[in-house]
Each structure stands twice: as structure tokens, then as C-alpha cells.
Design an enzyme around this catalytic site. Structure first.
Site, PDB file in Angstrom:
ATOM      1  N   LYS A   6      41.029  75.424  -3.823  1.00 44.53           N
ATOM      2  CA  LYS A   6      42.328  74.896  -3.383  1.00 44.53           C
ATOM      3  C   LYS A   6      43.479  75.636  -4.070  1.00 44.53           C
ATOM      4  CE  LYS A   6      40.370  70.288  -2.646  1.00 44.53           C
ATOM      5  NZ  LYS A   6      40.090  68.995  -3.307  1.00 44.53           N
TER       6      LYS A   6
ATOM      7  N   LYS B 194      38.427  74.075   2.938  1.00 47.07           N
ATOM      8  CA  LYS B 194      39.046  74.831   1.829  1.00 47.07           C
ATOM      9  C   LYS B 194      38.212  76.038   1.425  1.00 47.07           C
ATOM     10  CE  LYS B 194      36.865  71.383  -0.682  1.00 47.07           C
ATOM     11  NZ  LYS B 194      36.864  70.140  -0.047  1.00 47.07           N
TER      12      LYS B 194
ATOM     13  N   VAL C 222      43.884  71.467   1.396  1.00 50.80           N
ATOM     14  CA  VAL C 222      44.267  71.188   0.005  1.00 50.80           C
ATOM     15  C   VAL C 222      44.928  69.821  -0.042  1.00 50.80           C
ATOM     16  CG1 VAL C 222      45.655  71.918  -1.972  1.00 50.80           C
ATOM     17  CG2 VAL C 222      44.638  73.630  -0.470  1.00 50.80           C
TER      18      VAL C 222
HETATM   19  N1  LIG Z   1      36.240  63.865   3.567  1.00 53.79           N
HETATM   20  C1  LIG Z   1      37.392  64.178   2.985  1.00 53.79           C
HETATM   21  O1  LIG Z   1      38.026  63.346   2.333  1.00 53.79           O
HETATM   22  C2  LIG Z   1      37.959  65.561   3.133  1.00 53.79           C
HETATM   23  C3  LIG Z   1      39.218  65.854   2.560  1.00 53.79           C
HETATM   24  C4  LIG Z   1      39.756  67.134   2.723  1.00 53.79           C
HETATM   25  C5  LIG Z   1      39.053  68.096   3.414  1.00 53.79           C
HETATM   26  N2  LIG Z   1      37.813  67.776   3.931  1.00 53.79           N
HETATM   27  C6  LIG Z   1      37.093  68.835   4.647  1.00 53.79           C
HETATM   28  O2  LIG Z   1      36.889  68.411   5.993  1.00 53.79           O
HETATM   29  C7  LIG Z   1      35.652  68.941   6.476  1.00 53.79           C
HETATM   30  C8  LIG Z   1      34.790  67.795   6.998  1.00 53.79           C
HETATM   31  O3  LIG Z   1      34.560  66.889   5.940  1.00 53.79           O
HETATM   32  P1  LIG Z   1      33.858  65.467   6.224  1.00 53.79           P
HETATM   33  O4  LIG Z   1      34.028  64.691   4.973  1.00 53.79           O
HETATM   34  O5  LIG Z   1      34.334  64.909   7.494  1.00 53.79           O
HETATM   35  O6  LIG Z   1      32.331  65.915   6.365  1.00 53.79           O
HETATM   36  P2  LIG Z   1      31.165  65.085   7.065  1.00 53.79           P
HETATM   37  O7  LIG Z   1      31.434  63.633   7.012  1.00 53.79           O
HETATM   38  O8  LIG Z   1      29.889  65.594   6.496  1.00 53.79           O
HETATM   39  O9  LIG Z   1      31.278  65.530   8.593  1.00 53.79           O
HETATM   40  C9  LIG Z   1      30.888  66.794   9.058  1.00 53.79           C
HETATM   41  C10 LIG Z   1      30.375  66.613  10.475  1.00 53.79           C
HETATM   42  O10 LIG Z   1      30.108  67.892  11.013  1.00 53.79           O
HETATM   43  C11 LIG Z   1      28.765  67.922  11.505  1.00 53.79           C
HETATM   44  N3  LIG Z   1      28.233  69.262  11.316  1.00 53.79           N
HETATM   45  C12 LIG Z   1      28.074  69.896  10.127  1.00 53.79           C
HETATM   46  N4  LIG Z   1      27.560  71.110  10.334  1.00 53.79           N
HETATM   47  C13 LIG Z   1      27.376  71.227  11.672  1.00 53.79           C
HETATM   48  C14 LIG Z   1      26.873  72.261  12.491  1.00 53.79           C
HETATM   49  N5  LIG Z   1      26.435  73.416  11.989  1.00 53.79           N
HETATM   50  N6  LIG Z   1      26.820  72.043  13.829  1.00 53.79           N
HETATM   51  C15 LIG Z   1      27.264  70.889  14.350  1.00 53.79           C
HETATM   52  N7  LIG Z   1      27.744  69.871  13.627  1.00 53.79           N
HETATM   53  C16 LIG Z   1      27.810  70.042  12.296  1.00 53.79           C
HETATM   54  C17 LIG Z   1      28.021  66.896  10.673  1.00 53.79           C
HETATM   55  O11 LIG Z   1      26.863  66.448  11.359  1.00 53.79           O
HETATM   56  P3  LIG Z   1      25.725  65.614  10.586  1.00 53.79           P
HETATM   57  O12 LIG Z   1      26.094  64.188  10.784  1.00 53.79           O
HETATM   58  O13 LIG Z   1      24.476  66.003  11.279  1.00 53.79           O
HETATM   59  O14 LIG Z   1      25.728  66.043   9.155  1.00 53.79           O
HETATM   60  C18 LIG Z   1      29.070  65.800  10.519  1.00 53.79           C
HETATM   61  O15 LIG Z   1      29.091  64.917  11.602  1.00 53.79           O
HETATM   62  C19 LIG Z   1      35.040  69.725   5.301  1.00 53.79           C
HETATM   63  O16 LIG Z   1      35.416  71.079   5.398  1.00 53.79           O
HETATM   64  C20 LIG Z   1      35.703  69.090   4.079  1.00 53.79           C
HETATM   65  O17 LIG Z   1      35.764  69.954   2.961  1.00 53.79           O
HETATM   66  C21 LIG Z   1      37.267  66.547   3.813  1.00 53.79           C
END
Ligand SMILES: NC(=O)c1ccc[n+]([C@@H]2O[C@H](COP(=O)([O-])OP(=O)(O)OC[C@H]3O[C@@H](n4cnc5c(N)ncnc54)[C@H](OP(=O)(O)O)[C@@H]3O)[C@@H](O)[C@H]2O)c1
Length: 477
Positions: A246, A146, A173
Site C-alpha cells: 500500500k 493492492k 489502499v
Molecule cells: N475484504 C476487504 O476488507 C478488502 C479491503 C481492501 C481491499 N480488498 C481487496 O479486494 C479484493 C477482494 O477481497 P475480498 O475480501 O472480497 O476477497 P474474497 O472474499 O476472498 O472474494 C474473492 C472472490 O473472488 C473469487 N475468486 C478468487 N479467485 C478467482 C478466480 N481465479 N476465478 C474466479 N473467481 C475467483 C472467490 O471465489 P471463492 O469463493 O471460490 O474463493 C471469491 O468469491 C482483494 O484484492 C483484496 O485485497 C479487500
């Protein structure tokens, strides 16, 4: 057999989203769709769904759920080819096919035959660079990011169009709630002028807990953190910065307004106390963090104005917004022709968010297929032109003012004088019995007036010596 892109590395691209009729010999594109078109032109029948290669950037909460759905879904023509993550060795799982390539190197993805790159890493960099490079390498993009879309969405969409690719961001969103496609496609035939929503599950969870258990804000936040509903640093959620990113996206998709998230006023929910729910209930309301964008049409004297804010507000108990419990999200879109439409569901979480991501992948895959067989357009043809309105938070509404005072005679008279000097009418005064005189909470509600008038009066009021803390001011929506 269908021929893939490597057979035509230097040919000019066929345009995805191009609504021209295909005439003459088909021109191949980077993903080989024109090869299928060529076959159709040659009279071949029964062309099955075109295989679509997907590369995943990020294998965290959402990324691993996307991978899980892609590999568990039967009869799909989507094929996960790459998983990129930093320090990738620790991420490897045994439930993905051995054909999936695990990598830390973006060039492995960009030089591959992946048709769609799915960005679920989060953050602004290197994410934006990588998305740009994916688009310029002839790949479409799905992202759940977002903050990135709120800041750079128009530029990225422009680049995607220029490259005849697509960028979809349905999960950015309200997680698993299909509000982006709902506004863009489902309500595309209406003229929407207002979008209100509960867009941050963390705030909604905390406010619901204060309401249900009569606990202080700090306790509710600590419990939310323990249960994983709030981050260790909850500022983005609590102060409304997450929700305003959002809202900026929703304003663009639903109201065709190009606005920066920073132009939207965001107010924290941290001053809300259990007593505010008692007073709100007496008024037939509850309190929620409400994101609201409302378009005021252009008039002779004024350019288009957008009223937009993310703030805690009183909402009537009968409103669908009042019934959103825990970490759920809800969006109410209001249109000139169709009236109110409500979208609700899980606003976050790996699986619900992954559903939105996979739906976007499928939408791109479908439009690629449609391009091949019918040359239909996937562009924004027919959408109204975007405006860049002036953004203001100066809503006209009723207002809730909650004071915490050291009691003494004449307090109400002093406040009433200041309010009336500002041209503001008091609607009611409420005082909960049995509170200590040194910390006495009481409430004044105001008749409809502009928020700026109230803020002006509060500047004077907040310097009065009987106040234990600044007055809490909430709009009654
Ligand atoms: N979780 C939710 O409920 C949700 C809902 C709506 C939208 N989103 C969006 O979805 C996206 C992911 O969210 P998430 O909750 O899945 O986050 P997350 O659990 O922190 O997962 C992100 C993954 O990407 C890896 N990563 C981050 N930066 C990196 C880089 N520079 N190079 C390579 N790998 C990298 C991280 O590795 P590490 O393990 O080393 O940190 C981790 O495995 C975000 O934009 C978030 O705003 C999430």
C-alpha cells in the site's frame, strides 16, 4: 435513443481522456459515446446520463457488497450486467436482477457490452491477465487489488492509456478511506513530500488490544483471528508486507515515486509486548505499525532519495496516528504549501471497501460522460513526472531500545560503552520496578541518530550473554 457499440464494431475509437476539441464528424468508440456526441453535434438537447454497464469479477466479501450497492442505489445509470466467479452456482443470490448473467467464463465478460470491469477476486493470476485482456477489449477497469497494483500498476496504467481506457484502484489502499483520490485530486495542487499512515487494520487491532488489555502478542493475535480481524496465516499483515504494498502505491500517487514494494524495508510487529506500551506511555507515546515515505529532494551530491519503511514505531500520544483504534486506517500527507492533511476511516470490510469501488466506477462513468459532452481530459495532464528514487530506511530519529536481561551488575555500563563507541548518545534509562531478576525488562532511549548506527551497535549488543532475547529496537517518530 442512444446507440450502443454494436452499431459501430469496426470504426476507429474516440479517445477517452482525449483533450482535443472534437472537430469534423465524431468517431464512434467501443461504448458508443461518440454516438451521443454525434447527437449533440446534430443539435439534440437534454442528453441524460449515459448508461454504463458494469461486470464484476469475484463475488466474495467486497464483490457482493459492490453488487448490493449497485442494485440498491436509486437513480443510478450504472447497470450490473455480469457476475463472474469460479463454481458460480453456489454464489447465486436472489436479490440481484434476473438480467444479471452469472458466469465462470471470462470470455463472456470480455465479449459483452460491459463498459467497466470490476476486479475484486484478488491474487496476481489470472487477475493480471484478465485485467490486461479487459483493457485491450476496450473496457475500463476498477480494482481493489493492492498487491497487483503495487507490482504492475505502472504497466497497467500504461496499457489503459494506450487503449484510451482508465484503470482506477481507489480501494487498494485503506479500503473505504478516499486517500488515493485525495492525494491525486484533492492535494494534486500541493507538492507533497511526506506520507505517514496506519495502513493495516489487523496490526492496529492487535496493537490496540495489547495496549488496552495488557495481553501478550500471541493472545491478541488469536483473539483477532477468532473475530475475523486476522487471517489464519497472518504473515502478510504482521510482517508488514501488506502495508508496504500500500505504501508503494501511495508513494507513486502522492510523491510521484516509482518504487517496488520489495525495496521498502518491512519489520514485524510480533516482538511487541505489553511492557512496551507501559514504557511508551511513560515517554508520552504509544506504539503503532507506521508506514512512512519521505522524499529528500535531489541535491548536487545525491540523486533523489526516498526514506521508506513499514515498522512498529513510537508515536506521540498527541499525534493523530496515536488515536487510531482497532481496525481503522489513517493517512497523514504533508505538503510544501498545505501542511498536514489527514484521511481516516474504515480501512477494510465489505461495505466500506465497496464504497471506494463504486466511487471509482462513478468517476469513470462521469469522465465518460464528460468526454461525450465537453471532451474534457481524464488523463494525468499536469501531474509532475515520476522519479525513480533510491530507497532507504536509514531514518534519523530518536530510538527506543528495550532489553530483557538476566540481571547482574554492570549491564548498563557495558551497553553504554558499546553505544558510545558507535557515537550514539543515551537520552534516558527506565526500569519498571518489581520485575523478576531472571527476566528483567528495561529501556534505553537514544538521542537522534541514524537507524543504521543503532543497528550496527545492536549487532554487538545482541551477542551479549546477559540478554534473554534480542533487543527490541523501535524508532520514536
Ligand atoms: N475484504 C476487504 O476488507 C478488502 C479491503 C481492501 C481491499 N480488498 C481487496 O479486494 C479484493 C477482494 O477481497 P475480498 O475480501 O472480497 O476477497 P474474497 O472474499 O476472498 O472474494 C474473492 C472472490 O473472488 C473469487 N475468486 C478468487 N479467485 C478467482 C478466480 N481465479 N476465478 C474466479 N473467481 C475467483 C472467490 O471465489 P471463492 O469463493 O471460490 O474463493 C471469491 O468469491 C482483494 O484484492 C483484496 O485485497 C479487500
Amino acid at each position: 435513443m442512444w446507440t450502443n457499440s454494436s452499431a459501430y464494431p469496426t470504426q476507429p475509437p474516440f479517445r477517452f481522456g482525449d483533450n482535443r476539441k472534437m472537430t469534423g464528424p465524431p468517431k464512434p468508440n467501443a461504448t458508443g459515446s461518440s454516438a451521443v456526441a454525434a447527437r449533440i453535434n446534430a443539435g439534440e438537447k437534454n442528453v441524460g446520463p449515459q448508461a454504463c454497464n458494469v461486470a464484476l469479477l469475484g463475488f466474495g466479501t467486497v464483490g457482493s457488497s459492490v453488487a448490493r450497492i449497485l442494485c440498491e442505489r436509486p437513480n443510478t445509470h450504472l447497470r450490473l450486467t455480469h457476475v463472474l466467479n469460479r463454481n458460480v452456482a453456489r454464489k447465486k443470490v436472489d436479490w440481484l436482477p434476473s438480467s444479471v448473467q452469472w458466469t465462470e467464463n471470462i470470455d463472456d465478460v470480455l465479449s459483452s457490452k460491459a463498459d467497466i470491469v470490476v476486479e475484486v477476486m484478488g491474487g496476481l493470476q489470472p487477475t493480471e491477465d484478465w485485467i490486461r485482456r479487459a483493457l485491450t477489449s476496450g473496457k475500463s477497469v476498477v480494482t481493489a487489488n493492492k498487491q497487483l497494483i503495487a507490482r504492475s500498476g505502472p504497466e497497467l496504467i500504461g496499457l489503459a492509456r494506450q487503449m484510451n481506457q482508465q484503470i482506477q484502484f481507489g480501494a487498494s489502499v485503506a479500503g473505504g478511506v478516499p486517500v488515493i483520490s485525495g492525494l491525486h485530486d484533492g492535494l494534486g495542487g500541493d507538492e507533497l513530500f511526506k506520507i505517514r499512515g496506519i495502513l493495516n487494520g489487523t496490526c492496529n487491532y492487535i496493537l490496540s488490544q495489547i495496549e488496552a488489555n495488557g495481553i501478550p502478542f500471541a493472545t491478541a493475535l488469536r483473539e483477532a483471528q477468532k473475530l475475523g480481524f486476522a487471517e489464519a496465516d497472518p504473515t502478510e499483515d504482521i510482517d508488514g508486507l501488506d502495508a508496504r504494498a500500500k505504501l508503494a502505491i501511495l508513494a507513486r500517487v502522492g510523491l510521484h515515486c516509482n518504487i517496488k514494494p520489495e525495496s521498502i524495508v518491512a519489520r514485524s510487529v510480533s516482538a511487541i509486548d505489553a511492557v512496551d506500551f507501559e514504557y511508551a506511555n511513560q515517554l508520552g507515546c504509544t506504539i503503532r505499525q507506521i508506514s512512512c515515505a519521505e522524499l529528500m529532494p535531489e541535491s548536487k551530491s545525491k540523486a533523489t532519495q526516498l526514506f521508506a519503511a513499514v515498522q512498529p514505531a513510537l508515536v506521540e500520544l498527541a499525534s493523530p496516528l496515536a488515536r487510531v483504534e482497532g481496525s481503522q486506517n489513517l493517512v497523514v500527507a504533508t505538503g510544501k504549501y498545505g501542511g498536514e492533511t489527514v484521511f481516516g476511516g474504515h480501512g477494510a470490510g465489505g461495505h466500506p471497501t465497496a464504497v471506494a469501488v463504486v466511487s471509482d466506477i462513478l468517476a469513470i462513468a462521469r469522465s465518460r460522460q464528460a468526454t461525450v459532452t465537453t471532451t474534457t481530459t481524464t488523463s494525468d495532464a499536469g501531474q509532475p513526472a515520476e522519479t525513480t528514487p533510491t530507497v532507504t530506511a536509514d531514518f534519523t530519529a530518536k530510538h527506543y531500545l528495550r532489553f530483557l536481561v538476566k540481571d547482574r551488575p554492570g549491564i548498563i555500563a557495558t551497553l553504554a560503552t558499546i553505544l558510545s563507541q558507535s557515537g550514539i548518545n543515551i537520552d534516558s534509562v527506565l526500569q519498571k520496578p518489581g520485575c523478576p531478576k531472571s527476566h528483567l525488562p528495561f529501556l534505553i532511549t537514544l538521542e537522534e541518530c541514524k537507524a543504521s548506527l543503532v543497528e550496527q551497535a545492536l549487532q554487538q549488543i545482541n551477542s551479549l550473554d546477559f540478554l534473554v532475547q534480542p533487543c527490541l529496537h523501535l524508532p520514536i517518530l
